[in-house]
Design a protein around this motif. Sequence first.
Motif, PDB file in Angstrom:
ATOM      1  N   VAL B 341      41.111  46.203  52.948  1.00  0.00           N
ATOM      2  CA  VAL B 341      40.878  45.085  52.029  1.00  0.00           C
ATOM      3  C   VAL B 341      39.991  45.541  50.868  1.00  0.00           C
ATOM      4  O   VAL B 341      40.230  45.206  49.708  1.00  0.00           O
ATOM      5  CB  VAL B 341      40.234  43.891  52.769  1.00  0.00           C
ATOM      6  CG1 VAL B 341      40.063  42.708  51.826  1.00  0.00           C
ATOM      7  CG2 VAL B 341      41.047  43.509  53.993  1.00  0.00           C
ATOM      8  N   VAL B 342      38.968  46.308  51.207  1.00  0.00           N
ATOM      9  CA  VAL B 342      38.083  46.855  50.172  1.00  0.00           C
ATOM     10  C   VAL B 342      38.890  47.722  49.202  1.00  0.00           C
ATOM     11  O   VAL B 342      38.767  47.588  47.979  1.00  0.00           O
ATOM     12  CB  VAL B 342      36.937  47.666  50.819  1.00  0.00           C
ATOM     13  CG1 VAL B 342      36.234  48.532  49.788  1.00  0.00           C
ATOM     14  CG2 VAL B 342      35.955  46.730  51.515  1.00  0.00           C
ATOM     15  N   GLU B 343      39.725  48.579  49.755  1.00  0.00           N
ATOM     16  CA  GLU B 343      40.574  49.406  48.893  1.00  0.00           C
ATOM     17  C   GLU B 343      41.450  48.546  47.985  1.00  0.00           C
ATOM     18  O   GLU B 343      41.596  48.813  46.790  1.00  0.00           O
ATOM     19  CB  GLU B 343      41.492  50.302  49.745  1.00  0.00           C
ATOM     20  CG  GLU B 343      40.789  51.422  50.479  1.00  0.00           C
ATOM     21  CD  GLU B 343      41.776  52.256  51.307  1.00  0.00           C
ATOM     22  OE1 GLU B 343      41.324  53.197  51.974  1.00  0.00           O
ATOM     23  OE2 GLU B 343      42.986  51.947  51.286  1.00  0.00           O
ATOM     24  N   ALA B 344      42.027  47.504  48.559  1.00  0.00           N
ATOM     25  CA  ALA B 344      42.942  46.656  47.785  1.00  0.00           C
ATOM     26  C   ALA B 344      42.219  45.959  46.641  1.00  0.00           C
ATOM     27  O   ALA B 344      42.742  45.867  45.520  1.00  0.00           O
ATOM     28  CB  ALA B 344      43.595  45.617  48.703  1.00  0.00           C
ATOM     29  N   MET B 345      41.022  45.467  46.923  1.00  0.00           N
ATOM     30  CA  MET B 345      40.288  44.768  45.860  1.00  0.00           C
ATOM     31  C   MET B 345      39.915  45.736  44.735  1.00  0.00           C
ATOM     32  O   MET B 345      39.971  45.377  43.556  1.00  0.00           O
ATOM     33  CB  MET B 345      39.038  44.083  46.421  1.00  0.00           C
ATOM     34  CG  MET B 345      39.336  42.923  47.368  1.00  0.00           C
ATOM     35  SD  MET B 345      40.519  41.685  46.755  1.00  0.00           S
ATOM     36  CE  MET B 345      39.501  40.768  45.584  1.00  0.00           C
ATOM     37  N   VAL B 346      39.528  46.944  45.101  1.00  0.00           N
ATOM     38  CA  VAL B 346      39.214  47.942  44.077  1.00  0.00           C
ATOM     39  C   VAL B 346      40.468  48.256  43.256  1.00  0.00           C
ATOM     40  O   VAL B 346      40.418  48.355  42.018  1.00  0.00           O
ATOM     41  CB  VAL B 346      38.624  49.215  44.715  1.00  0.00           C
ATOM     42  CG1 VAL B 346      38.510  50.333  43.686  1.00  0.00           C
ATOM     43  CG2 VAL B 346      37.256  48.899  45.328  1.00  0.00           C
ATOM     44  N   ALA B 347      41.596  48.360  43.929  1.00  0.00           N
ATOM     45  CA  ALA B 347      42.845  48.642  43.215  1.00  0.00           C
ATOM     46  C   ALA B 347      43.165  47.531  42.220  1.00  0.00           C
ATOM     47  O   ALA B 347      43.547  47.798  41.074  1.00  0.00           O
ATOM     48  CB  ALA B 347      43.992  48.816  44.218  1.00  0.00           C
ATOM     49  N   CYS B 348      42.998  46.296  42.643  1.00  0.00           N
ATOM     50  CA  CYS B 348      43.307  45.170  41.752  1.00  0.00           C
ATOM     51  C   CYS B 348      42.365  45.151  40.550  1.00  0.00           C
ATOM     52  O   CYS B 348      42.797  44.923  39.417  1.00  0.00           O
ATOM     53  CB  CYS B 348      43.220  43.850  42.514  1.00  0.00           C
ATOM     54  SG  CYS B 348      44.561  43.610  43.711  1.00  0.00           S
ATOM     55  N   VAL B 349      41.075  45.377  40.801  1.00  0.00           N
ATOM     56  CA  VAL B 349      40.107  45.383  39.702  1.00  0.00           C
ATOM     57  C   VAL B 349      40.434  46.500  38.711  1.00  0.00           C
ATOM     58  O   VAL B 349      40.407  46.302  37.490  1.00  0.00           O
ATOM     59  CB  VAL B 349      38.672  45.535  40.242  1.00  0.00           C
ATOM     60  CG1 VAL B 349      37.699  45.883  39.120  1.00  0.00           C
ATOM     61  CG2 VAL B 349      38.231  44.267  40.956  1.00  0.00           C
ATOM     62  N   LEU B 350      40.773  47.660  39.224  1.00  0.00           N
ATOM     63  CA  LEU B 350      41.059  48.789  38.337  1.00  0.00           C
ATOM     64  C   LEU B 350      42.348  48.560  37.552  1.00  0.00           C
ATOM     65  O   LEU B 350      42.419  48.874  36.355  1.00  0.00           O
ATOM     66  CB  LEU B 350      41.143  50.089  39.142  1.00  0.00           C
ATOM     67  CG  LEU B 350      39.814  50.593  39.713  1.00  0.00           C
ATOM     68  CD1 LEU B 350      40.043  51.821  40.596  1.00  0.00           C
ATOM     69  CD2 LEU B 350      38.810  50.922  38.603  1.00  0.00           C
ATOM     70  N   ALA B 351      43.359  48.023  38.213  1.00  0.00           N
ATOM     71  CA  ALA B 351      44.623  47.778  37.509  1.00  0.00           C
ATOM     72  C   ALA B 351      44.388  46.806  36.352  1.00  0.00           C
ATOM     73  O   ALA B 351      44.911  46.989  35.246  1.00  0.00           O
ATOM     74  CB  ALA B 351      45.665  47.216  38.476  1.00  0.00           C
ATOM     75  N   ASP B 352      43.607  45.786  36.624  1.00  0.00           N
ATOM     76  CA  ASP B 352      43.305  44.798  35.589  1.00  0.00           C
ATOM     77  C   ASP B 352      42.492  45.433  34.451  1.00  0.00           C
ATOM     78  O   ASP B 352      42.755  45.180  33.270  1.00  0.00           O
ATOM     79  CB  ASP B 352      42.525  43.650  36.236  1.00  0.00           C
ATOM     80  CG  ASP B 352      42.361  42.456  35.309  1.00  0.00           C
ATOM     81  OD1 ASP B 352      43.310  42.134  34.593  1.00  0.00           O
ATOM     82  OD2 ASP B 352      41.278  41.853  35.332  1.00  0.00           O
ATOM     83  N   ALA B 353      41.521  46.254  34.815  1.00  0.00           N
ATOM     84  CA  ALA B 353      40.693  46.921  33.800  1.00  0.00           C
ATOM     85  C   ALA B 353      41.544  47.854  32.939  1.00  0.00           C
ATOM     86  O   ALA B 353      41.357  47.951  31.726  1.00  0.00           O
ATOM     87  CB  ALA B 353      39.559  47.695  34.470  1.00  0.00           C
TER      88      ALA B 353
END
Lengths: 376, 376, 376, 376
Positions: B341-353
């Motif tokens: 879940v932590v990995e997924a949230m980081v992925a989403c934040v980075l994709a958005d950034a």
Amino acid sequence: MSHNIFGHLFRVTTWGESHGPALGCVIDGCPPGLPLTPEDIQVWLDRRRPGQGKFVTQRQEPDAVRILSGVFEDDRTGGPVTTGTPISLMIENVDQRSKDYSEIAQAFRPGHADYAYFAKYGVRDYRGGGRASARETAARVAAGAVARKVLGPGVAIRAALVQIGPDAVDRGRWDWAEVERNGFWCPDPATVEVWERRLEAVRKAGSSIGAVIEVEATGVPAGWGAPIYGKLDAELASALMSINAAKGVEIGEGFASAALSGEENADEMRPGADGPLFLSNHAGGVLGGISTGQSVVARVAFKPTSSILAPRRSINEAGEAIEVRTKGRHDPCVGIRAAPVVEAMVACVLADAFLRHRGQVGDKVAAASNARAIDD
Amino acid sequence: MSHNIFGHLFRVTTWGESHGPALGCVIDGCPPGLPLTPEDIQVWLDRRRPGQGKFVTQRQEPDAVRILSGVFEDDRTGGPVTTGTPISLMIENVDQRSKDYSEIAQAFRPGHADYAYFAKYGVRDYRGGGRASARETAARVAAGAVARKVLGPGVAIRAALVQIGPDAVDRGRWDWAEVERNGFWCPDPATVEVWERRLEAVRKAGSSIGAVIEVEATGVPAGWGAPIYGKLDAELASALMSINAAKGVEIGEGFASAALSGEENADEMRPGADGPLFLSNHAGGVLGGISTGQSVVARVAFKPTSSILAPRRSINEAGEAIEVRTKGRHDPCVGIRAAPVVEAMVACVLADAFLRHRGQVGDKVAAASNARAIDD
Amino acid sequence: MSHNIFGHLFRVTTWGESHGPALGCVIDGCPPGLPLTPEDIQVWLDRRRPGQGKFVTQRQEPDAVRILSGVFEDDRTGGPVTTGTPISLMIENVDQRSKDYSEIAQAFRPGHADYAYFAKYGVRDYRGGGRASARETAARVAAGAVARKVLGPGVAIRAALVQIGPDAVDRGRWDWAEVERNGFWCPDPATVEVWERRLEAVRKAGSSIGAVIEVEATGVPAGWGAPIYGKLDAELASALMSINAAKGVEIGEGFASAALSGEENADEMRPGADGPLFLSNHAGGVLGGISTGQSVVARVAFKPTSSILAPRRSINEAGEAIEVRTKGRHDPCVGIRAAPVVEAMVACVLADAFLRHRGQVGDKVAAASNARAIDD
Amino acid sequence: MSHNIFGHLFRVTTWGESHGPALGCVIDGCPPGLPLTPEDIQVWLDRRRPGQGKFVTQRQEPDAVRILSGVFEDDRTGGPVTTGTPISLMIENVDQRSKDYSEIAQAFRPGHADYAYFAKYGVRDYRGGGRASARETAARVAAGAVARKVLGPGVAIRAALVQIGPDAVDRGRWDWAEVERNGFWCPDPATVEVWERRLEAVRKAGSSIGAVIEVEATGVPAGWGAPIYGKLDAELASALMSINAAKGVEIGEGFASAALSGEENADEMRPGADGPLFLSNHAGGVLGGISTGQSVVARVAFKPTSSILAPRRSINEAGEAIEVRTKGRHDPCVGIRAAPVVEAMVACVLADAFLRHRGQVGDKVAAASNARAIDD
């Protein structure tokens, strides 16, 4: 939170660079009818103001705030009140001394945002850190003063420094009144002297040091916060991490909760006069992203000031190896001046959460729900 | 982030309760032309799936994902690709056993969101925690799988448990390969046994325990993040703090940076092949809210599972004093299953950034800016 | 669009009242590296400025704009460029004459926002309409000047009045050069005289009259706009309807399309040099909410100025029946001065659409997609 | 409004393609405690459903809605109520007949979004228009049904067709009851026959025709809407323009107001029982972007269906000249089926405005402000 705007219904836009003509903020969505004078804001700005001690920057800024819009005389009281339209606040920069920074125009100071801004934008205002300067936080404090008006006297927000460098306060000696008495926002009188000695050494060494601030909001009713991604603690985390030099945020027990057992951590409840009586507050007043009616408690870690006299290896815009010594006027411990900023960000987050909660459930439902927990 | 939606250009809406018919998410703003099959998502969901060890809940959920929209056969390759329209993903709940929860329908379990949801909304789905259940995180993991497609193979995101209860890993023995070999996402083979013993004891005691997860994203170019309030670290803080049971977030050195001196903390730079060569990474890859090109490093603290067999004092909806024992199927350490879940949230934040950065500066400017740091 | 902020990546916050000390805007998310001086903005403000003819308000405002942040000298050219940080623009109010408005402090002027603001907020700045004054549009025009910089010289936006009262221009005589020659933004020289006569009569009668403005943006590439709810035409509709006194918006054929047959309405295509060659433009350059590469064409209807000398029945804050005559300095036809505002709003919407499109698909994909339509 | 999400506090995300497995929406921010069953939603979907007359598409879709989350049994009434968490609604596609569309896989149909989607995304789901299909509006209608629950029975929203092709209704014969009696949502019985004859001719010619819909919301209290850019009329304009085939939106007098004098246009007020009594409603219930307490009135123009049997010149993905005839099952007049969609969008905008207004000013202030207009 996006770019230079944060909040949803109580929305704050800030602007301005360290060495531009001025900085300020626009507050959109403020409830109408709140009495608001420049003095109401100035009192908080004065707490943040630099030039007030030997361990803070010697830059002298009066930080006088002007209200440019959004306030008008109430036809009943004659006093100025918010009108519900955007409140534009401006603070002029006075003591800029841009010449101090000519040396670093082409240099990337280690630990600063210099390189990152240049990599992102291809251009940067290098004077005093430009937009990345802690001067921007004056606009946050101004917004926070308005947020406190929205929250009303029932919600009290106060911050204290709990650690400078390796030296933490003794919580057994915690005294909120003491916080106002020393220049360190320190709640433990015995620790003040320890910090003074350490900071004196740090200053002499041309170095700097980090700090931890704890903030507490009392009087927050149960029900604020909007799960799942607008959780009250998630919004606090974002707001506090956005402060210059912040590197960590924790709610309630925070990182220490990793070492607790489930029995220790889960705050037990007993029937209380108007809602549950919690027997402890490991949660820091937030469960499932929603306030519980207990005090909201958070801590923020600040890294040491990156502007130090000690020489450090770096590169310049041309990609050449250089050595950097940051002269100019800098706080040896940015954490010391961050306490009013931490309070302001918490105030803004809570004001926004209050309005959003009221929007979704209404005054009456909110009141009823709170009461129902014990009255039904 | 607001309510159940997060992100700005790569925007994720999640929905669903623990014991409803299904849960899912809608991803809006995904770039077109990315190959995407259910299997691409399933592989990540399988990593999060419960029922895979004796220290995780015994609830058996296949977590089979369906893509309901936003993907169509590419007219050149014939394979399914994203179309730029909303990607709706659904996971049906299969193994709900709602009867397990009848006992707690009127009870507020200490440490849970039960009371907070009730206080906010006046009504709540008490089955398995309803919306506050960790089952919601399946939708995050599904979204994260799509975010990884947006980021491409150049950005790698991986998480590891670094602490369970008081027992931290020995960083000298860190081995990423080991993380995939044990059921604890533990990078230190010697610690696995320590954790096993502790968890066995915790399980037998009907108790639970907290944990800390570290996550690292490599390959993130300099320039992502949108100061001041959409700082990359602020967005990470918000995204990670929004995960169930999270109580603290830190970036890079985090809380430890408070005890560092300015010289220690500010990462020195030397000229490198394509940008600065940093001599350390205390910053965790973010300065001034903008990525520096170093690895982005964050840690999240998780409190112990609140659902424990040990009896705890509480109140019920009628405001009466009760005692609560939470039976049912629960993880003794929620942190263990939080790594994906932590990995997924980081992925989403980075994709958005990434998308926001590209929007503001464009591909070419971004590329040029990065290069200019050393080429000019 | 929410409250006083609009746009997504190119985000504009405006603030200020008609008779406050100043008004302005903050532009967040502007791409870096764009040359920008106060003169670049002033030229557009001067086009909107009141006091320039006998059919517009006699209030004399220099509307001198100051750039307070977000611009810095480029280290290569030495000229000022945008830095990617918030651009704060301020225009001081000079010629306020607040005494003109004392009579209407308690009155709700028919057709004005007086009553609506009072009903919403319980308090209002009645001087010159306060926040609801058309002076607010100066901030829009300033933002539009920056938006034009984002769009670059390839996108041209120009507006013309096509109707005042019942008198419409003859499209057979349309001449864009003529628009700059008369004080009415009229593209048809023969109609100028008709309008002059009508406005003279209106002014003498102490009355006012409505108008319709047409705006055209050329050079907009195919692909801008974000369906379904961020459609380019939906964003234009919102932006244009938000202008003071606007009561209707149409795209392309607009309301007239209701009377067309499918054969007439659907613009046929033939192969062109770099994309389709459209044989007509009933769509107004937007299909499915996405630009097609044709000129984007919209029209906005403006109601007559509500501030008229002719007496009208109304009520006051106390709920008593009164009669209102609005003295002061007012435009008999607000539409005349709205043309630069319409252009500015279109510029802001397009700049935002451009950045969002670039964010989702990237420069290269966008270019490739456009080309592919004919090259594959 | 951005991409596929609209609203601020009452936020709707829709997803799904015409020929995918399903379509749906997620409603975030809905107030808790509102009774909601699938039947409450189905009744509105049934009004929009295709296959109900000879002048609408013959595609047979039951449009059966499932509530997948956000609703739970109320512990007091036992009936299902909203819980304040996201409401996920899904409608499965049943009668897709994808083979109908193979011919147009490579063709850009004139007047359709085909080319625009391809230019934007480089890939598109061509089956039935994919995301651009009017089937997406089923999700809007479902969301609108929930919005009506938020608004309560005090606010009534109803739409009528007022024009098909060149034939407008006679407003002197307006009868709302008649709208429910004929298949055209026509309020004027005498016009029904005229429209039938015209549509029969259009259908036989393989052509199509446009229409105008008028919508009215009664019971909207004064004070809703958030100036300047979130004006109620601006939000309505955006929401209505986002409907498929919409080309124009007007509020109140709309484009006709251009020809009015100030005296005619400004609605006079007299003291009324609970607020002002307006003597006319040229404003359409909105002044300064804020509701006045009068009926909110808007009109939307719809272009003719672009899918026609008559052959039209176009190009294909390879850029070659082709001729297109659109077979398949299409409405000759999309306006006919848009009435429930128009109502739904108005309901969503109003529900969102209501919650935002309540958030900013609170129940009590709102009530007080409204009352004060006449009571003070």
